[in-house]
Design a protein around this motif. Structure first.
Motif, PDB file in Angstrom:
ATOM      1  N   VAL A   7      30.624  15.642  63.570  1.00 36.34           N
ATOM      2  CA  VAL A   7      30.328  16.747  64.685  1.00 36.34           C
ATOM      3  C   VAL A   7      31.622  17.056  65.284  1.00 36.34           C
ATOM      4  N   ALA A   8      32.106  18.410  64.984  1.00 35.00           N
ATOM      5  CA  ALA A   8      33.088  19.054  65.914  1.00 35.00           C
ATOM      6  C   ALA A   8      32.863  19.211  67.165  1.00 35.00           C
ATOM      7  N   PRO A   9      34.117  18.903  68.015  1.00 33.00           N
ATOM      8  CA  PRO A   9      34.021  18.671  69.343  1.00 33.00           C
ATOM      9  C   PRO A   9      33.666  20.076  69.944  1.00 33.00           C
ATOM     10  N   THR A  27      36.347  17.762  76.247  1.00 31.65           N
ATOM     11  CA  THR A  27      35.741  17.835  75.049  1.00 31.65           C
ATOM     12  C   THR A  27      34.507  16.801  74.832  1.00 31.65           C
ATOM     13  N   THR A  28      33.386  16.972  73.944  1.00 30.21           N
ATOM     14  CA  THR A  28      32.724  15.884  73.712  1.00 30.21           C
ATOM     15  C   THR A  28      33.393  14.689  73.335  1.00 30.21           C
ATOM     16  N   GLN A  29      34.578  14.809  72.777  1.00 29.71           N
ATOM     17  CA  GLN A  29      35.183  13.652  72.340  1.00 29.71           C
ATOM     18  C   GLN A  29      36.073  12.909  73.475  1.00 29.71           C
ATOM     19  N   ASP A  30      35.866  13.404  74.593  1.00 33.34           N
ATOM     20  CA  ASP A  30      36.579  12.845  75.744  1.00 33.34           C
ATOM     21  C   ASP A  30      38.436  13.544  75.736  1.00 33.34           C
ATOM     22  N   ASP A  31      38.596  14.410  74.888  1.00 32.09           N
ATOM     23  CA  ASP A  31      39.851  14.752  75.215  1.00 32.09           C
ATOM     24  C   ASP A  31      40.095  15.895  76.297  1.00 32.09           C
ATOM     25  N   ALA A  32      41.155  15.696  76.913  1.00 30.69           N
ATOM     26  CA  ALA A  32      41.472  16.585  78.157  1.00 30.69           C
ATOM     27  C   ALA A  32      42.262  17.599  77.645  1.00 30.69           C
TER      28      ALA A  32
END
Length: 101
Positions: A7-9, A27-32
């Motif tokens: 799944v793309a972030p 993001t949903t992948q916890d990137d800031a």
């Protein structure tokens, strides 16, 4: 057999920085990520800005521009700026592409 879907972030959360000079995105992948307000303003794809580019009237820079309001539309954010421009809608995948530049 187990299948894992890739799944793309996407944008999970957002806020303007304390100085209003950047959009801070998680993001949903916890990137800031951070996108400067000037980058956002220069990247607006609304009809008004698109026409101004076509007519050669779009500025090359927006020094000192600030984010004044952020509205969540679900699929994207409506961002208003200190120059009074408030027509731009930034789809969430587009925001992430601007942050990656």
């Amino acid at each position: 057999m187990s299948m894992t879907a890739l799944v793309a972030p996407t944008v999970a959360d957002y806020e303007a920085s304390a100085d209003l000079a950047s959009l801070l995105v998680r993001t949903t992948q916890d990137d800031a990520l951070s996108v400067p307000a000037e980058t956002l303003r220069l990247s607006c794809k609304c009809a008004h800005c698109t026409r101004a580019r076509f007519d050669g009237r779009f500025p090359d820079a927006f020094p000192g521009i600030a984010i004044t309001e952020i509205g969540d539309l679900g699929y994207g954010l409506n961002i208003a700026f200190s120059d009074g421009h408030n027509r731009g809608i930034y789809p969430k995948p587009y925001l992430l592409s601007l942050a990656e530049r």
